[in-house]
Design a protein around this motif. Structure first.
Motif, PDB file in Angstrom:
ATOM      1  N   GLY A   1      49.365  12.284  -8.663  1.00 50.34           N
ATOM      2  CA  GLY A   1      50.558  12.377  -9.503  1.00 50.34           C
ATOM      3  C   GLY A   1      50.516  11.508 -10.741  1.00 50.34           C
ATOM      4  N   ARG A   2      49.350  10.922 -11.039  1.00 48.66           N
ATOM      5  CA  ARG A   2      49.242  10.075 -12.233  1.00 48.66           C
ATOM      6  C   ARG A   2      49.055  10.943 -13.475  1.00 48.66           C
ATOM      7  NH1 ARG A   2      45.902   6.175  -8.682  1.00 48.66           N
ATOM      8  NH2 ARG A   2      44.642   8.062  -8.382  1.00 48.66           N
ATOM      9  N   LEU A   3      49.646  10.484 -14.586  1.00 46.78           N
ATOM     10  CA  LEU A   3      49.494  11.212 -15.844  1.00 46.78           C
ATOM     11  C   LEU A   3      48.121  10.926 -16.421  1.00 46.78           C
ATOM     12  CD1 LEU A   3      52.958  10.521 -17.505  1.00 46.78           C
ATOM     13  CD2 LEU A   3      52.255  12.504 -16.198  1.00 46.78           C
ATOM     14  N   MET A   4      47.340  11.995 -16.614  1.00 48.24           N
ATOM     15  CA  MET A   4      45.971  11.801 -17.048  1.00 48.24           C
ATOM     16  C   MET A   4      45.780  11.956 -18.553  1.00 48.24           C
ATOM     17  SD  MET A   4      43.113  13.556 -14.668  1.00 48.24           S
ATOM     18  CE  MET A   4      41.555  13.393 -15.525  1.00 48.24           C
ATOM     19  N   GLY A   5      46.689  12.660 -19.158  1.00 46.41           N
ATOM     20  CA  GLY A   5      46.524  12.934 -20.581  1.00 46.41           C
ATOM     21  C   GLY A   5      46.953  14.351 -20.858  1.00 46.41           C
ATOM     22  N   LYS A   6      46.654  14.816 -22.046  1.00 46.37           N
ATOM     23  CA  LYS A   6      46.981  16.190 -22.394  1.00 46.37           C
ATOM     24  C   LYS A   6      45.696  16.993 -22.482  1.00 46.37           C
ATOM     25  CE  LYS A   6      51.484  16.083 -23.881  1.00 46.37           C
ATOM     26  NZ  LYS A   6      52.469  17.132 -23.790  1.00 46.37           N
ATOM     27  N   VAL A   7      45.816  18.279 -22.287  1.00 44.55           N
ATOM     28  CA  VAL A   7      44.649  19.135 -22.463  1.00 44.55           C
ATOM     29  C   VAL A   7      44.358  19.197 -23.955  1.00 44.55           C
ATOM     30  CG1 VAL A   7      43.698  21.435 -22.207  1.00 44.55           C
ATOM     31  CG2 VAL A   7      45.216  20.530 -20.452  1.00 44.55           C
ATOM     32  N   ASP A   8      43.338  18.449 -24.371  1.00 43.86           N
ATOM     33  CA  ASP A   8      43.028  18.418 -25.791  1.00 43.86           C
ATOM     34  C   ASP A   8      42.128  19.567 -26.203  1.00 43.86           C
ATOM     35  OD1 ASP A   8      42.909  14.843 -25.509  1.00 43.86           O
ATOM     36  OD2 ASP A   8      44.525  16.091 -26.298  1.00 43.86           O
ATOM     37  N   GLY A   9      41.396  20.073 -25.224  1.00 45.75           N
ATOM     38  CA  GLY A   9      40.500  21.178 -25.546  1.00 45.75           C
ATOM     39  C   GLY A   9      40.201  22.003 -24.319  1.00 45.75           C
ATOM     40  N   VAL A  10      39.738  23.206 -24.558  1.00 39.60           N
ATOM     41  CA  VAL A  10      39.376  24.121 -23.476  1.00 39.60           C
ATOM     42  C   VAL A  10      37.949  24.577 -23.717  1.00 39.60           C
ATOM     43  CG1 VAL A  10      39.770  26.419 -22.544  1.00 39.60           C
ATOM     44  CG2 VAL A  10      41.700  24.924 -22.990  1.00 39.60           C
ATOM     45  N   VAL A  11      37.156  24.564 -22.644  1.00 38.63           N
ATOM     46  CA  VAL A  11      35.779  25.046 -22.765  1.00 38.63           C
ATOM     47  C   VAL A  11      35.700  26.434 -22.151  1.00 38.63           C
ATOM     48  CG1 VAL A  11      33.387  24.628 -22.148  1.00 38.63           C
ATOM     49  CG2 VAL A  11      34.900  22.703 -22.625  1.00 38.63           C
ATOM     50  N   LEU A  12      35.227  27.388 -22.941  1.00 38.58           N
ATOM     51  CA  LEU A  12      35.109  28.756 -22.424  1.00 38.58           C
ATOM     52  C   LEU A  12      33.725  28.999 -21.869  1.00 38.58           C
ATOM     53  CD1 LEU A  12      36.926  30.619 -25.318  1.00 38.58           C
ATOM     54  CD2 LEU A  12      37.842  29.984 -23.095  1.00 38.58           C
ATOM     55  N   GLY A  13      33.698  29.729 -20.763  1.00 38.93           N
ATOM     56  CA  GLY A  13      32.400  30.082 -20.180  1.00 38.93           C
ATOM     57  C   GLY A  13      31.994  31.474 -20.620  1.00 38.93           C
ATOM     58  N   PRO A  14      30.858  31.943 -20.107  1.00 37.41           N
ATOM     59  CA  PRO A  14      30.432  33.306 -20.466  1.00 37.41           C
ATOM     60  C   PRO A  14      31.463  34.319 -19.969  1.00 37.41           C
ATOM     61  CG  PRO A  14      29.046  32.392 -18.737  1.00 37.41           C
ATOM     62  CD  PRO A  14      29.915  31.278 -19.210  1.00 37.41           C
ATOM     63  N   PRO A  15      31.796  35.322 -20.795  1.00 36.33           N
ATOM     64  CA  PRO A  15      32.904  36.232 -20.453  1.00 36.33           C
ATOM     65  C   PRO A  15      32.578  37.135 -19.272  1.00 36.33           C
ATOM     66  CG  PRO A  15      31.783  36.956 -22.448  1.00 36.33           C
ATOM     67  CD  PRO A  15      31.181  35.653 -22.065  1.00 36.33           C
ATOM     68  N   GLU A  16      33.655  37.455 -18.541  1.00 33.05           N
ATOM     69  CA  GLU A  16      33.522  38.388 -17.433  1.00 33.05           C
ATOM     70  C   GLU A  16      34.051  39.723 -17.916  1.00 33.05           C
ATOM     71  OE1 GLU A  16      34.316  35.735 -13.491  1.00 33.05           O
ATOM     72  OE2 GLU A  16      35.793  37.263 -13.998  1.00 33.05           O
ATOM     73  N   GLY A  17      33.155  40.594 -18.318  1.00 34.11           N
ATOM     74  CA  GLY A  17      33.643  41.875 -18.828  1.00 34.11           C
ATOM     75  C   GLY A  17      34.458  41.653 -20.079  1.00 34.11           C
ATOM     76  N   GLU A  18      35.765  42.019 -20.033  1.00 34.28           N
ATOM     77  CA  GLU A  18      36.599  41.907 -21.228  1.00 34.28           C
ATOM     78  C   GLU A  18      37.334  40.573 -21.305  1.00 34.28           C
ATOM     79  OE1 GLU A  18      37.898  46.355 -22.679  1.00 34.28           O
ATOM     80  OE2 GLU A  18      39.384  44.854 -22.130  1.00 34.28           O
ATOM     81  N   ASP A  19      37.476  39.885 -20.160  1.00 34.79           N
ATOM     82  CA  ASP A  19      38.261  38.654 -20.163  1.00 34.79           C
ATOM     83  C   ASP A  19      37.399  37.447 -20.467  1.00 34.79           C
ATOM     84  OD1 ASP A  19      39.848  39.961 -17.246  1.00 34.79           O
ATOM     85  OD2 ASP A  19      40.521  40.083 -19.340  1.00 34.79           O
ATOM     86  N   ALA A  20      38.011  36.500 -21.174  1.00 39.55           N
ATOM     87  CA  ALA A  20      37.329  35.220 -21.367  1.00 39.55           C
ATOM     88  C   ALA A  20      37.388  34.470 -20.052  1.00 39.55           C
ATOM     89  CB  ALA A  20      38.026  34.425 -22.463  1.00 39.55           C
ATOM     90  N   ARG A  21      36.400  33.667 -19.804  1.00 39.04           N
ATOM     91  CA  ARG A  21      36.445  32.829 -18.601  1.00 39.04           C
ATOM     92  C   ARG A  21      36.510  31.385 -19.037  1.00 39.04           C
ATOM     93  NH1 ARG A  21      32.375  32.039 -14.107  1.00 39.04           N
ATOM     94  NH2 ARG A  21      31.509  31.145 -15.981  1.00 39.04           N
ATOM     95  N   ILE A  22      37.324  30.621 -18.345  1.00 42.07           N
ATOM     96  CA  ILE A  22      37.463  29.225 -18.729  1.00 42.07           C
ATOM     97  C   ILE A  22      36.541  28.389 -17.861  1.00 42.07           C
ATOM     98  CG2 ILE A  22      39.058  27.316 -18.994  1.00 42.07           C
ATOM     99  CD1 ILE A  22      41.305  29.325 -19.142  1.00 42.07           C
ATOM    100  N   ALA A  23      35.673  27.617 -18.509  1.00 43.54           N
ATOM    101  CA  ALA A  23      34.789  26.748 -17.743  1.00 43.54           C
ATOM    102  C   ALA A  23      35.527  25.491 -17.312  1.00 43.54           C
ATOM    103  CB  ALA A  23      33.572  26.381 -18.580  1.00 43.54           C
ATOM    104  N   GLY A  24      36.408  25.029 -18.169  1.00 43.67           N
ATOM    105  CA  GLY A  24      37.150  23.820 -17.807  1.00 43.67           C
ATOM    106  C   GLY A  24      37.985  23.312 -18.966  1.00 43.67           C
ATOM    107  N   ILE A  25      38.650  22.205 -18.730  1.00 45.08           N
ATOM    108  CA  ILE A  25      39.483  21.599 -19.776  1.00 45.08           C
ATOM    109  C   ILE A  25      38.894  20.241 -20.172  1.00 45.08           C
ATOM    110  CG2 ILE A  25      41.609  22.764 -19.103  1.00 45.08           C
ATOM    111  CD1 ILE A  25      42.398  20.280 -17.561  1.00 45.08           C
ATOM    112  N   VAL A  26      39.203  19.850 -21.396  1.00 39.65           N
ATOM    113  CA  VAL A  26      38.701  18.572 -21.897  1.00 39.65           C
ATOM    114  C   VAL A  26      39.872  17.674 -22.268  1.00 39.65           C
ATOM    115  CG1 VAL A  26      37.164  17.468 -23.526  1.00 39.65           C
ATOM    116  CG2 VAL A  26      36.777  19.852 -22.889  1.00 39.65           C
ATOM    117  N   ILE A  27      39.764  16.427 -21.840  1.00 35.38           N
ATOM    118  CA  ILE A  27      40.803  15.463 -22.181  1.00 35.38           C
ATOM    119  C   ILE A  27      40.160  14.324 -22.952  1.00 35.38           C
ATOM    120  CG2 ILE A  27      42.547  13.884 -21.270  1.00 35.38           C
ATOM    121  CD1 ILE A  27      42.475  15.535 -18.688  1.00 35.38           C
TER     122      ILE A  27
END
Lengths: 114, 404, 84
Positions: free
Chosen positions: A17-43
């Motif tokens: 429950g600790r505040l870690m920060g804000k999602v400052d960035g998002v890393v996209l992974g290789p797409p699955e068909g038509e949808d983007a896939r998210i590899a993870g978030i960056v803080i």
């Protein structure tokens, strides 16, 4: 789910429950068909700077020699997306708290009564 | 019973917390220069802040987000930086003027020049935030702030004509000195609609863990509290109108303002003034410093909370630890506190669209407010006041600065 | 974007123009005179309150010092306006 609306800039909360920060960035992974896939978030690190001013970000990374202390949380660790984004991670063990701890140890902690 | 208590507490906070350096100064200047003519400006500002405070509370209660938090999420970092910078800059200047107010109260009380008091004042403010809890700050300042009711007592002692006072509520143009009139009107609005008020209120709602059950309390607190608070400001204006205006005295220095209470209330009035000025400005300084810390910490997702030990929310504590001495430096530098106060009020009015529009957008977003989004009245009222205040400030501010 | 920049530029120009107009010497003189009268009245009020024993000595001294500073400034303004 829209990345910009539901994930970016949201508050991240760790498993305790600790505040870690804000999602400052998002890393996209290789797409699955038509949808983007998210590899993870960056803080943290210089991630935020890249969204504000590219020139500034480039200068900062040259100075810091890299991305600074960015924390990458793989998408698999994201447990809930609602008011906050809950992740199954121990924040103090990541680099997300690096600056918080540094300020605590070198500045705030040195003042009596902290 | 508990809810009634909460409402009472909220209303007292509204009354006790309303008058501070800005609203007192601008009310005194208005009453001295224009008699009752500018009472409508206080009314307009009060109505506007009542709407804004209610909105900030509603946002916190329904979305469980504090304002800076929600703003960054909704607008993204780039568009968040603009209101962040505007609110931070304006709040910082107001913080400096509140510290100025405290130091002047101490100068009146002791005879020692106010600049000497800048550092002890900053230290006390910091210490109270360092060691205190949110409840202490919120309730302490509002309870003690009730001493500003002395202005109401003084105004009544001076026997104003109710009909004449009421006429002042009707907006009208100036009978003389148009530039000064509009500048003062705009400063009054800026003093009433200070962003720190509704940002702090929103942080408080989250600190107190409000939920949807608090919506009615919120509405009553905001409406009744702010209205009574505005009445205290009107009382100060009435005092100036009856004590200074007939003598042709215009308020150019803080030293002239104690007359507002010494004329009707004699020696007791002097000490009541000193006490009221000290408490009102000190309380406001505490809130603004805290609010700046909330603004930055919540905007960047850091740990925050006045109830936490400083070492548990180190960056949050760092913000107010840095900001308070910097604001004190402004007073140390010798800038005239009254001029600083009046200019920051006008700048607040100038920046209103930037600080208020993001809140308005959020308040109309069902994602955050579910079915509790704004009605058209709130939107129009706040938008109109902000836009007009900004436009008037745009013209009046340069005229005032460049003309003097 | 160009339209926004144009608007900002026009507004800025308007403000500078208005500001540059500033105050005529007559306005400056009038204001300085009002200020002097205001402080004269302030000192009169102060004396009345001192006679009643309502204000502490230290504070009275502060008011007089402030009056002195403001009157000096206003007199200087009058001189400047008179010479224009």
């Amino acid at each position: 789910m829209l990345i910009g609306r539901d994930i970016l800039d949201q508050q991240v909360v760790d498993r305790a429950g600790r505040l870690m920060g804000k999602v400052d960035g998002v890393v996209l992974g290789p797409p699955e068909g038509e949808d983007a896939r998210i590899a993870g978030i960056v803080i943290g690190g210089t991630t935020l700077l890249w969204r504000i001013h590219r020139g500034l970000a480039r200068w900062a990374e040259r100075k810091l020699g890299g991305e600074g202390r960015a924390t990458f949380v793989p998408w698999a660790k994201v447990t809930k997306i609602g008011i906050d984004i809950k992740v199954d991670v121990d924040a103090p063990r990541t680099r997300a708290f690096h600056w918080e701890n540094w300020v605590r140890d070198h500045l705030i902690g040195r003042i009596p009564g902290a | 019973m508990s809810k009634l208590f909460e409402i009472a507490l909220g209303v007292i906070t509204g009354i006790g917390g309303f008058l501070e350096a800005g609203s007192l100064t601008t009310a005194a200047q208005a009453g001295a220069a224009f008699g009752y003519q500018l009472i409508w400006a206080i009314a307009v500002g009060t109505v506007c802040i009542a709407f804004l405070v209610e909105m900030a509370g509603r946002l916190a209660a329904v979305s469980r987000h504090a304002l800076p938090d929600a703003m960054r999420e909704r607008f993204g970092i780039r568009f968040f930086l603009l209101p962040l910078a505007a609110v931070a800059l304006v709040s910082f200047l107001v913080l400096a003027s509140e510290i100025g107010g405290v130091t002047l109260a101490l100068e009146f009380a002791t005879g020692i020049s106010h600049r000497w008091w800048a550092i002890p004042t900053a230290l006390s403010i910091w210490l109270l935030l360092w060691k205190g809890t949110f409840g202490m700050v919120e309730k302490g300042t509002s309870m003690l702030g009730l001493v500003t009711l002395a202005f109401v007592v003084a105004a009544l002692t001076l026997h104003p004509h109710p009909a004449e006072v009421a006429r002042g509520l009707v907006p009208r143009g100036p009978t003389h000195d148009a530039a000064r009139y509009w500048f003062t009107a705009v400063s009054i609005v800026g003093a009433s609609v200070s962003p720190y008020l509704f940002y702090f209120y929103s942080a408080g709602a989250v600190e107190d863990q409000w939920d949807e059950g608090y919506l009615t309390i919120n509405r009553i607190t905001a409406g009744v509290g702010m209205t009574f608070g505005g009445a205290v400001a009107v009382a100060a204006l009435v005092c100036a109108a009856l004590v200074l205006h007939p003598q042709g005295i215009q308020v150019d220095r803080f030293e002239q303002i104690p007359f507002l209470l010494t004329s009707p209330l004699a020696r007791a009035g002097f000490w009541l003034f000193v006490g009221a000025l000290f408490i009102a400005c000190f309380g406001a300084a505490l809130e603004i410093a805290l609010q700046l810390a909330y603004l930055v910490a919540q905007g960047f997702g850091w740990r925050w909370g006045e109830n936490l030990q400083p070492r548990e929310a180190a960056r949050f504590a760092l913000v107010y630890t840095v900001v308070i001495p910097l604001a004190a430096l402004v007073i140390l530098s010798g800038i005239d506190p009254l001029k600083l106060t009046v200019i920051s009020m006008a700048l607040t009015a100038l920046s209103l669209p930037v600080t208020v529009v993001p809140l308005l957008i959020l308040m109309n977003d069902p994602q955050y407010l579910n079915e509790h989004t704004n009605g058209w009245v709130s939107n129009v009222a706040v938008l109109a006041v902000s836009a007009i205040a900004c436009l008037v400030a745009l013209v009046a501010l340069p005229l005032e600065i460049l003309g003097s | 974007m160009r339209r926004v920049r144009l608007l900002c530029g026009l507004t800025l120009a308007g403000i500078v123009f208005l500001g540059g107009c500033g105050k005529s010497p007559a306005d400056q003189a009038r204001e300085a005179t009002t200020t002097l009268a205001s402080w004269k009245a302030t000192l009169r009020l102060l004396e009345a309150q001192e006679a009643r024993g309502v204000v502490p000595e230290a504070y009275a001294g502060q008011v007089r010092r402030a009056a002195e500073e403001e009157r000096e400034k206003a007199t200087a303004e009058l001189r400047k306006a008179g010479s224009r």
